[in-house]
Scaffold this active site. Structure first.
Site, PDB file in Angstrom:
ATOM      1  N   LYS A 142     -13.843  -6.042  -2.982  1.00  0.00           N
ATOM      2  CA  LYS A 142     -13.066  -5.886  -4.223  1.00  0.00           C
ATOM      3  C   LYS A 142     -12.450  -7.223  -4.657  1.00  0.00           C
ATOM      4  CE  LYS A 142     -10.230  -2.822  -2.513  1.00  0.00           C
ATOM      5  NZ  LYS A 142     -10.810  -2.736  -1.161  1.00  0.00           N
ATOM      6  N   THR A 143     -11.775  -7.870  -3.713  1.00  0.00           N
ATOM      7  CA  THR A 143     -11.083  -9.120  -4.052  1.00  0.00           C
ATOM      8  C   THR A 143     -12.087 -10.233  -4.324  1.00  0.00           C
ATOM      9  OG1 THR A 143      -9.213  -8.438  -2.698  1.00  0.00           O
ATOM     10  CG2 THR A 143      -9.334 -10.767  -3.249  1.00  0.00           C
ATOM     11  N   HIS A 160      -8.101   2.583  -6.488  1.00  0.00           N
ATOM     12  CA  HIS A 160      -8.139   1.544  -5.454  1.00  0.00           C
ATOM     13  C   HIS A 160      -9.340   0.663  -5.775  1.00  0.00           C
ATOM     14  CE1 HIS A 160      -8.670   0.206  -1.017  1.00  0.00           C
ATOM     15  NE2 HIS A 160      -7.810  -0.566  -1.634  1.00  0.00           N
ATOM     16  N   LYS A 198       0.827  -1.203   0.000  1.00  0.00           N
ATOM     17  CA  LYS A 198       0.000   0.000   0.000  1.00  0.00           C
ATOM     18  C   LYS A 198       0.867   1.261   0.000  1.00  0.00           C
ATOM     19  CE  LYS A 198      -4.195  -1.120  -0.813  1.00  0.00           C
ATOM     20  NZ  LYS A 198      -5.210  -1.851  -0.162  1.00  0.00           N
ATOM     21  N   SER A 246     -11.502  -1.337   2.462  1.00  0.00           N
ATOM     22  CA  SER A 246     -11.108  -2.663   2.922  1.00  0.00           C
ATOM     23  C   SER A 246     -12.319  -3.466   3.416  1.00  0.00           C
ATOM     24  CB  SER A 246     -10.096  -2.499   4.047  1.00  0.00           C
ATOM     25  OG  SER A 246      -9.566  -3.741   4.375  1.00  0.00           O
ATOM     26  N   ARG A 273      -4.897 -13.073   6.152  1.00  0.00           N
ATOM     27  CA  ARG A 273      -4.734 -12.762   4.732  1.00  0.00           C
ATOM     28  C   ARG A 273      -3.943 -13.820   3.983  1.00  0.00           C
ATOM     29  NH1 ARG A 273      -6.508  -7.654   2.291  1.00  0.00           N
ATOM     30  NH2 ARG A 273      -7.142  -6.380   4.049  1.00  0.00           N
TER      31      ARG A 273
HETATM   32  N1  LIG Z   1     -22.361  -9.984  -0.080  1.00  0.00           N
HETATM   33  C1  LIG Z   1     -21.031  -9.979  -0.007  1.00  0.00           C
HETATM   34  N2  LIG Z   1     -20.284  -9.387  -0.963  1.00  0.00           N
HETATM   35  C2  LIG Z   1     -18.946  -9.354  -0.884  1.00  0.00           C
HETATM   36  N3  LIG Z   1     -18.236  -9.919   0.117  1.00  0.00           N
HETATM   37  C3  LIG Z   1     -18.918 -10.547   1.094  1.00  0.00           C
HETATM   38  C4  LIG Z   1     -20.327 -10.603   1.076  1.00  0.00           C
HETATM   39  N4  LIG Z   1     -20.729 -11.267   2.176  1.00  0.00           N
HETATM   40  C5  LIG Z   1     -19.623 -11.618   2.837  1.00  0.00           C
HETATM   41  N5  LIG Z   1     -18.513 -11.196   2.209  1.00  0.00           N
HETATM   42  C6  LIG Z   1     -17.118 -11.361   2.711  1.00  0.00           C
HETATM   43  O1  LIG Z   1     -16.592 -10.066   2.902  1.00  0.00           O
HETATM   44  C7  LIG Z   1     -15.205 -10.038   2.640  1.00  0.00           C
HETATM   45  C8  LIG Z   1     -14.885  -9.045   1.550  1.00  0.00           C
HETATM   46  O2  LIG Z   1     -13.505  -8.851   1.576  1.00  0.00           O
HETATM   47  P1  LIG Z   1     -12.575  -8.554   0.336  1.00  0.00           P
HETATM   48  O3  LIG Z   1     -13.176  -9.040  -0.926  1.00  0.00           O
HETATM   49  O4  LIG Z   1     -11.219  -9.070   0.673  1.00  0.00           O
HETATM   50  O5  LIG Z   1     -12.587  -6.975   0.405  1.00  0.00           O
HETATM   51  P2  LIG Z   1     -11.586  -5.932  -0.216  1.00  0.00           P
HETATM   52  O6  LIG Z   1     -10.809  -6.642  -1.263  1.00  0.00           O
HETATM   53  O7  LIG Z   1     -12.462  -4.871  -0.763  1.00  0.00           O
HETATM   54  O8  LIG Z   1     -10.758  -5.473   0.932  1.00  0.00           O
HETATM   55  C9  LIG Z   1     -14.824 -11.444   2.230  1.00  0.00           C
HETATM   56  O9  LIG Z   1     -14.341 -12.104   3.364  1.00  0.00           O
HETATM   57  C10 LIG Z   1     -16.152 -12.032   1.765  1.00  0.00           C
HETATM   58  O10 LIG Z   1     -16.214 -13.414   1.909  1.00  0.00           O
HETATM   59  C1  LIG Z   2      -4.185  -4.473   1.988  1.00  0.00           C
HETATM   60  C2  LIG Z   2      -5.233  -3.747   2.102  1.00  0.00           C
HETATM   61  O1  LIG Z   2      -6.185  -3.794   1.110  1.00  0.00           O
HETATM   62  P1  LIG Z   2      -7.720  -4.233   1.082  1.00  0.00           P
HETATM   63  O2  LIG Z   2      -8.174  -4.425   2.475  1.00  0.00           O
HETATM   64  O3  LIG Z   2      -8.400  -3.111   0.384  1.00  0.00           O
HETATM   65  O4  LIG Z   2      -7.782  -5.516   0.300  1.00  0.00           O
HETATM   66  C3  LIG Z   2      -5.317  -2.819   3.222  1.00  0.00           C
HETATM   67  O5  LIG Z   2      -6.160  -1.913   3.190  1.00  0.00           O
HETATM   68  O6  LIG Z   2      -4.509  -2.966   4.160  1.00  0.00           O
HETATM   69 MN   LIG Z   3      -8.735  -6.805  -1.282  1.00  0.00          MN
END
Ligand SMILES: Nc1ncnc2c1ncn2[C@@H]1O[C@H](COP(=O)(O)OP(=O)(O)O)[C@@H](O)[C@H]1O
Ligand SMILES: C=C(OP(=O)(O)O)C(=O)O
Ligand SMILES: [Mn+2]
Ligand SMILES: [Ca+2]
Length: 661
Positions: A361-362, A339, A320, A357, A441
């Site tokens: 997204k992921t 982002h 980051k 976060s 993670r």
């Molecule tokens: N309806 C939903 N949509 C997206 N994620 C969800 C949902 N319900 C539960 N989750 C959980 O929420 C988390 C989303 O995290 P992640 O995709 O890593 O977020 P980001 O990448 O934005 O930080 C995951 O652990 C996922 O399994």
């Molecule tokens: C690594 C990160 O990204 P994100 O939670 O958006 O996946 C963070 O915010 O520390």
């Molecule tokens: Mn992510």
């Protein structure tokens, strides 16, 4: 071959039931054609072990054959000269700014005996003890080598049952935005965003050097350091060369996975990095140093093109931190840094997923029906989108094979698994266990996702999805945004998570983070917003607000939106069916909500219908609207781009509360 090996007549068990006696027989010559028994090609054990390992080639991110390689054209240089040049470059990176020119570095593992190179010259008067010692450089090691280093030397490193490397990040299991400092210097100070709401807490050049020297001295005091030379940005013309110097195999493997891995040829021609990270995370900063408010400090110096990390081992700080740097460098080239996650359909339709976060997204960019371009950091240039990174960093809490099979399957040999808990014998990970942290993670190379788009680039986005995890449960699961609303919500960057994980119901806390990444932006939010508006208009993208948070009530009463429903909604955005849906406008937020989405119950689409307590729903909605308005006050005086009409429209596109409230 059978277990008793009688096929080649060499031996057999005399009695299968009683004591196993082995009788050996001479093999008839004509039968023994099994060439696996060929004699070993070594005269002694040392030679045998030397044979085990082949000449190294650098592990690289797979490139599309049509992708031009970056770097300067290769000039002829002997292998010895090349190695020498590389070591000189690393020695220069590690040099103290006040003493001798650079530490004596040698390549390779100090545990493998090797005599240091001779003729270091006569000692000079200004030489310190640190100049007499050698620092071993473990340069761009492979995942296998890094596993060995981690397991041998770093407590808390284990191989899990699926082959991932489980590690502990120490006391810090998340980022420390309050400890980030940006050097206020003449080359960048007028461009950067300072003051209220800005993530850029200033530091002077002198103090940066104090921390840099602290990190460099710490790293040089070690027997060995890890050096990664890698790239950022799949857009080859706008690629940045980064060098990461760290003390832990965990950090080196993390960045190996997260940055773009150079091919052996690219590595030979790497030259001087464009940006260097000094990660001395195990060593604290000195709190007597000016600007230090804790023992953690993450310092960015754009003029020196360097970043120093003291007092935190959380690896996400490096990725980051570099993202912040890209948020400065890319807009200078007319490229919008985002982002966001990004994926592409079979027809070439690209979608961006913005969000803070934990908003998805992921999870949502990793989609079995679409090509993954990247999960977190992208650039949008005149040529389209490109991933900045070479890997993904997925949240693992409550990860299940059924709901997120691609991420589940990516957790294998080569993947770094941070702060997870596993069964001590078989090493099966318990993804439900939050004993170490909730922010568990996995960091893996992007090609661990089967449908990754390599190279990670794509055409201009068709859909822009703004994700909010609304723990108040009042935002609709999906709504279509006007351009002004898109800007309003992009600048607001809303999400609401739950404050603590301790027992009892906690109030959701609203977080507003400009551009869905206030911790990483370097310019004023309106600069990025103006670029987004311009690009969206020119390329005809549609924006959507998707609530992946609570439904049927706030946290404590309602439930998290089913991932299954969110995926159906996202599919309807991708396939274009939602664009042609019928919409109803919501009160206060004035959001256009589709009357129907295939596979999603209609009461879920309209939160007011899924709440049993309508009065409470209305109060909560108004409360959230008030929080939005309060947050936006600071932006009221700013102009977005040259279009003052848009600026006025943006202000009007936020939630409108009746005057009686
Ligand atoms: N309806 C939903 N949509 C997206 N994620 C969800 C949902 N319900 C539960 N989750 C959980 O929420 C988390 C989303 O995290 P992640 O995709 O890593 O977020 P980001 O990448 O934005 O930080 C995951 O652990 C996922 O399994
Ligand atoms: C690594 C990160 O990204 P994100 O939670 O958006 O996946 C963070 O915010 O520390
Ligand atoms: Mn992510
Ligand atoms: Ca209205």
């Amino acid at each position: 071959m059978g277990s008793n090996g009688t096929e080649n007549g060499e031996f057999e068990f005399a009695s299968p039931n009683g004591l196993a006696k082995i009788s050996t027989k001479a093999a008839p010559r004509e039968v023994c054609k099994d060439d696996t028994t060929a004699p070993v090609k070594a005269q002694n054990v040392e030679e045998l072990h030397a044979l085990q390992k082949k000449k190294a080639s650098a592990p690289s991110t797979p490139q599309n054959p049509s992708t031009p390689r970056s770097g300067t054209p290769r000039t002829y240089m002997s292998e010895e000269d090349r190695q020498k040049q590389q070591l000189q470059s690393i020695s220069a990176s590690l040099a103290s700014l006040t003493r001798e020119s650079g530490p004596q570095v040698i390549k390779g593992d100090p545990s493998r005996k090797r005599s240091p190179p001779k003729s270091v010259g006569p000692p000079r008067l200004d030489m310190s003890d640190s100049a007499l010692k050698f620092t071993h450089v473990l340069y761009n090691l492979s995942p296998a080598e890094l596993y060995e280093q981690a397991i041998k030397f770093e407590k808390g490193s284990y191989i899990t049952s699926t082959g991932a490397l489980a590690t502990l990040s120490g006391a810090k299991t998340g980022r420390s935005p309050k400890d980030k400092r940006v050097v206020k210097e003449e080359t960048s100070k007028d461009d950067l965003w300072w003051g209220k709401g800005s993530p850029n807490i200033e530091m002077d050049e002198e103090t940066f050097l104090v921390n840099r020297e602290r990190a460099v001295d710490y790293l040089n005091s070690l027997e060995k350091v890890f050096v990664n030379d890698q790239f950022l940005n799949w857009d080859v013309e706008n690629r940045i060369k980064v060098r990461i110097i760290s003390a832990r195999a965990y950090h080196s493997l993390f960045m190996h996975n997260m940055c773009i891995r150079p091919t052996p040829e690219e590595l030979e021609d790497f030259g001087t990095p464009d940006f260097t990270i000094y990660n001395a995370g195990q060593f604290p900063c000195n709190r007597y140093t000016h600007y230090m408010t804790s023992s953690t400090s993450i310092d960015v110096n754009l003029k020196r093109k360097e970043m120093v990390i003291l007092g935190t081992q959380y690896a996400g700080e490096m990725k980051k931190g570099l993202f912040s740097v890209m948020h400065y460098l890319m807009p200078k080239r007319g490229i919008l840094s985002l982002h966001s996650g990004c994926n592409m359909g079979k027809e070439g339709d690209v979608a961006l997923f913005f969000g803070l976060s934990g908003t998805g997204k992921t999870t949502l960019s990793t989609d079995e029906n679409r090509y993954l371009i990247g999960d977190d950091e992208h650039g949008w240039s005149e040529n389209g989108v490109s991933n900045i990174e070479g890997g993904c960093y997925a949240k693992c809490i409550d990860l299940s094979k059924e709901k997120e099979p691609e991420i589940w399957n990516a957790i294998k040999f080569g993947t770094v698994l941070e702060n997870v808990v596993f069964e001590e014998h078989y090493r099966d990970v318990d993804y439900m266990d939050k004993s170490v942290t909730e922010n568990t993670r996995a960091a893996y190379p992007i090609e661990f996702i089967p449908n990754a788009k390599i190279p990670c680039v794509g055409p201009h986005p068709k859909n822009v999805i703004l994700l909010a995890c609304d723990a108040f449960g009042v935002l609709p699961p999906v709504s279509k945004l006007t351009m002004a609303q898109t800007m309003y919500h992009f600048i607001s960057g809303y999400t609401a998570l739950i404050a603590g994980t301790v027992d009892g119901i906690k109030e959701p806390t609203a977080t507003f983070s400009a551009c869905f990444g206030a911790a990483f932006i370097m310019l004023h939010p309106t600069k990025y917003a103006a670029m987004l508006a311009d690009k969206m208009k020119r390329h005809g993208a549609t924006a959507w607000l998707v609530n992946t948070g609570w439904s049927g009530g706030s946290y404590g009463v309602g439930k998290r939106m089913k991932l299954e429903y969110t995926r159906k909604i996202i599919n309807a955005i991708h396939d274009g069916s939602l664009l042609n849906a019928q919409f109803e406008e919501t009160p206060i937020f004035n959001l256009a909500v589709p009357t129907q989405v295939k596979g999603v119950p209609t009461e879920v689409l309209h939160p007011e219908n899924s709440w049993s307590d309508k009065k409470l729903y209305n109060e909560t909605l108004k409360k959230l609207a008030g929080l939005f308005q309060k947050n936006f006050e600071v932006y009221a005086d700013y102009k977005v781009g040259n279009d003052s009409k848009l600026t006025r429209e943006i202000l009007a596109a936020g939630p409108q509360l009746p005057n009686t409230f």
